[in-house]
Design an enzyme around this catalytic site. Structure first.
Site, PDB file in Angstrom:
ATOM      1  N   ASP A   1      -1.319   7.637   3.245  1.00  0.00           N
ATOM      2  CA  ASP A   1      -0.384   7.346   2.143  1.00  0.00           C
ATOM      3  C   ASP A   1       0.756   8.361   2.189  1.00  0.00           C
ATOM      4  O   ASP A   1       0.537   9.568   2.097  1.00  0.00           O
ATOM      5  CB  ASP A   1      -1.152   7.447   0.808  1.00  0.00           C
ATOM      6  CG  ASP A   1      -0.284   7.065  -0.386  1.00  0.00           C
ATOM      7  OD1 ASP A   1       0.921   6.797  -0.211  1.00  0.00           O
ATOM      8  OD2 ASP A   1      -0.826   7.064  -1.501  1.00  0.00           O
TER       9      ASP A   1
ATOM     10  N   ASP B   1       4.153   2.044   2.328  1.00  0.00           N
ATOM     11  CA  ASP B   1       3.820   3.445   2.650  1.00  0.00           C
ATOM     12  C   ASP B   1       2.324   3.738   2.741  1.00  0.00           C
ATOM     13  O   ASP B   1       1.931   4.894   2.751  1.00  0.00           O
ATOM     14  CB  ASP B   1       4.493   4.389   1.649  1.00  0.00           C
ATOM     15  CG  ASP B   1       3.657   4.657   0.416  1.00  0.00           C
ATOM     16  OD1 ASP B   1       2.999   3.719  -0.070  1.00  0.00           O
ATOM     17  OD2 ASP B   1       3.650   5.812  -0.038  1.00  0.00           O
ATOM     18  N   GLU B   2       1.506   2.698   2.805  1.00  0.00           N
ATOM     19  CA  GLU B   2       0.056   2.919   2.825  1.00  0.00           C
ATOM     20  C   GLU B   2      -0.605   2.020   3.843  1.00  0.00           C
ATOM     21  O   GLU B   2      -0.218   0.859   3.994  1.00  0.00           O
ATOM     22  CB  GLU B   2      -0.532   2.483   1.480  1.00  0.00           C
ATOM     23  CG  GLU B   2      -0.678   3.519   0.449  1.00  0.00           C
ATOM     24  CD  GLU B   2      -1.288   2.885  -0.795  1.00  0.00           C
ATOM     25  OE1 GLU B   2      -2.516   2.764  -0.835  1.00  0.00           O
ATOM     26  OE2 GLU B   2      -0.523   2.486  -1.682  1.00  0.00           O
TER      27      GLU B   2
HETATM   28  P1  TTP Z   1       2.989   5.130  -4.053  1.00  0.00           P
HETATM   29  O1  TTP Z   1       2.305   5.480  -2.752  1.00  0.00           O
HETATM   30  O2  TTP Z   1       2.153   4.635  -5.165  1.00  0.00           O
HETATM   31  O3  TTP Z   1       3.773   6.390  -4.590  1.00  0.00           O
HETATM   32  P2  TTP Z   1       4.579   7.497  -3.819  1.00  0.00           P
HETATM   33  O4  TTP Z   1       4.471   7.349  -2.329  1.00  0.00           O
HETATM   34  O5  TTP Z   1       5.965   7.505  -4.348  1.00  0.00           O
HETATM   35  O6  TTP Z   1       3.876   8.830  -4.299  1.00  0.00           O
HETATM   36  P3  TTP Z   1       2.469   9.434  -3.845  1.00  0.00           P
HETATM   37  O7  TTP Z   1       2.807  10.753  -3.224  1.00  0.00           O
HETATM   38  O8  TTP Z   1       1.711   9.578  -5.116  1.00  0.00           O
HETATM   39  O9  TTP Z   1       1.848   8.478  -2.876  1.00  0.00           O
HETATM   40  O10 TTP Z   1       4.116   4.059  -3.803  1.00  0.00           O
HETATM   41  C1  TTP Z   1       4.884   4.019  -2.612  1.00  0.00           C
HETATM   42  C2  TTP Z   1       6.304   3.611  -2.905  1.00  0.00           C
HETATM   43  O11 TTP Z   1       6.311   2.344  -3.543  1.00  0.00           O
HETATM   44  C3  TTP Z   1       7.023   4.553  -3.838  1.00  0.00           C
HETATM   45  O12 TTP Z   1       7.658   5.619  -3.156  1.00  0.00           O
HETATM   46  C4  TTP Z   1       7.966   3.666  -4.574  1.00  0.00           C
HETATM   47  C5  TTP Z   1       7.338   2.300  -4.539  1.00  0.00           C
HETATM   48  N1  TTP Z   1       6.788   1.967  -5.879  1.00  0.00           N
HETATM   49  C6  TTP Z   1       7.485   1.105  -6.709  1.00  0.00           C
HETATM   50  O13 TTP Z   1       8.533   0.581  -6.323  1.00  0.00           O
HETATM   51  N2  TTP Z   1       6.988   0.829  -7.959  1.00  0.00           N
HETATM   52  C7  TTP Z   1       5.832   1.398  -8.428  1.00  0.00           C
HETATM   53  O14 TTP Z   1       5.415   1.132  -9.567  1.00  0.00           O
HETATM   54  C8  TTP Z   1       5.096   2.277  -7.547  1.00  0.00           C
HETATM   55  C9  TTP Z   1       3.810   2.910  -8.000  1.00  0.00           C
HETATM   56  C10 TTP Z   1       5.617   2.532  -6.299  1.00  0.00           C
HETATM   57 MG    MG Z   2       2.614   7.100  -1.377  1.00  0.00          MG
END
Ligand code: TTP
Ligand code: MG
Length: 361
Positions: free
Chosen positions: A20, A115-116
């Site tokens: 992630d 991103d995952e």
């Molecule tokens: P996430 O992996 O949930 O969040 P993140 O990568 O920003 O932070 P973390 O370090 O906690 O993993 O989501 C990945 C991307 O998806 C994030 O950068 C933006 C997008 N996203 C949205 O557009 N809406 C949302 O509600 C969420 C949770 C994420």
């Molecule tokens: Mg993330």
């Protein structure tokens, strides 16, 4: 890895990695605007347009700013927050680069979002912890972005583990450590448990997985139906879902879980125009070369079961989603907790393009 079995005979010998990216969109914006380094940064819509943040970096999280927070609220919490507009084309490009790195290690990659992803390294020699380190280092070198990883014998645990050392860290749950790890784990970390279910469990005095483990299958079934049976397994750290490689399946969808279940077809239909409009906006931002080759509607009923209705012969129009919705609603006469609309996409495969150039050279 040794073959380890839980008391009920469940094999715990898979090697699953969940990867992630850290504050993905925000990290890309900071990388591309070096003057933002060290400052609190959010990504999303502007305050005056009643925008919402997609995410924010870890500096902003210290102030209580979060994903999906209205921008005006985020600015109340952190007045010097810098809000950057979204650049989906860039995020998609970075996502493709990261995915290419993952495919160097195994073809069993299941992307969950931009991103995952899950990777299944069970068939390979070597320690997945070392592989995760190399993957994260390659991503850093090639994109300038950091990632976190979870290593565990199944998908649910790997996903929980990737959150454990965020940002820029990794954590392994060894098969023999699963029972101890589960004991104090809050139930809301389990796969499929949302705020509402967690609240309901808390109402019965259940906060940790150890407490949930005390309940027999029948009790969980009477509370949650089929999902209760899954829960019985999940709270013991058992999750047998395979990592499903999804290299060519491409889709775009927009879904919403409702605070109050929708109790009539007319209510469900009333939600479609907004879902449809948002989907069209997402599509407009999507690469222009993309072709839509199918439309779909996803429904999750009050008993947590879900159904998807998909058709390739309907046009991309609100009326098509209406038809699919009614088809889906006929499958069960239960209130609806989630509705989604989506499209199946045909995208030119970048790796094929490169291959062709090679052949021609
Ligand atoms: P996430 O992996 O949930 O969040 P993140 O990568 O920003 O932070 P973390 O370090 O906690 O993993 O989501 C990945 C991307 O998806 C994030 O950068 C933006 C997008 N996203 C949205 O557009 N809406 C949302 O509600 C969420 C949770 C994420
Ligand atoms: Mg993330």
């Amino acid at each position: 890895m040794r073959n380890v079995f839980l008391a009920n005979g469940t094999a715990m010998d898979r090697k699953i990695i969940h990867l992630d990216m850290d504050c993905f969109y925000a990290a890309i914006e900071v990388r591309d605007h070096p003057e933002l380094a060290g400052k609190p940064v959010g990504v999303g819509g502007a305050r005056h347009r009643r925008g919402v943040l997609t995410t924010c970096n870890y500096e902003a999280r210290k102030y209580g700013v979060r994903s999906a927070m209205p921008t005006f609220e985020a600015l109340q919490k952190c007045p010097h927050l810098i809000v950057m507009p979204t650049r989906f084309d860039v995020y998609r490009r970075e996502s493709a680069r990261i995915r290419n790195i993952l495919y160097k290690f195994t073809s069993i990659v299941e992307p969950l979002s931009l991103d995952e992803a899950f990777l299944d390294l069970s068939a390979q020699e070597g320690e997945p912890v070392a592989v995760a380190k190399v993957i994260r280092e390659m991503i850093r070198q090639q994109t300038g972005l950091t990632a976190s990883a979870g290593i565990a014998p199944n998908k649910m645990l790997a996903k929980i583990a990737s959150d454990w050392r965020k940002p820029n860290g990794q954590f392994e749950i060894k098969p023999e450590d699963v029972p101890a790890f589960m004991e104090n784990l809050p139930v809301h970390r389990l796969w499929g448990i949302g705020q509402k279910t967690a609240k309901r469990l808390a109402g019965s005095g259940i906060q940790t997985c150890r407490q949930l483990q005390a309940y027999p299958r029948l009790q969980l079934y009477s509370w949650f139906g089929k999902f209760g049976l899954e829960l019985f397994q999940l709270c013991r750290g058992i999750d047998e879902r395979p990592v499903e490689p999804d290299r060519h399946r491409k889709s775009l969808s927009n879904e919403r879980t409702f605070v109050h279940n929708l109790t009539s077809p007319a209510q469900c239909e009333g939600k479609l125009p907004e879902l449809f409009e948002d989907l069209m906006q997402d599509l407009a931002k999507h690469d222009g070369k993309t072709k839509v080759r199918g439309v779909m509607v996803k429904i999750r009923f009050a008993d947590f079961t879900r159904t998807t209705v998909e058709r390739a012969d309907l046009p991309l129009a609100l009326e098509s989603f209406r038809l699919l919705l009614h088809e889906g609603l006929q499958r069960k006469t239960l209130p609806v907790r989630l509705l989604g609309v989506g499209v199946r996409l045909d995208e030119p495969d970048e790796s094929t393009d490169t291959q062709l150039e090679f052949d021609l050279a």
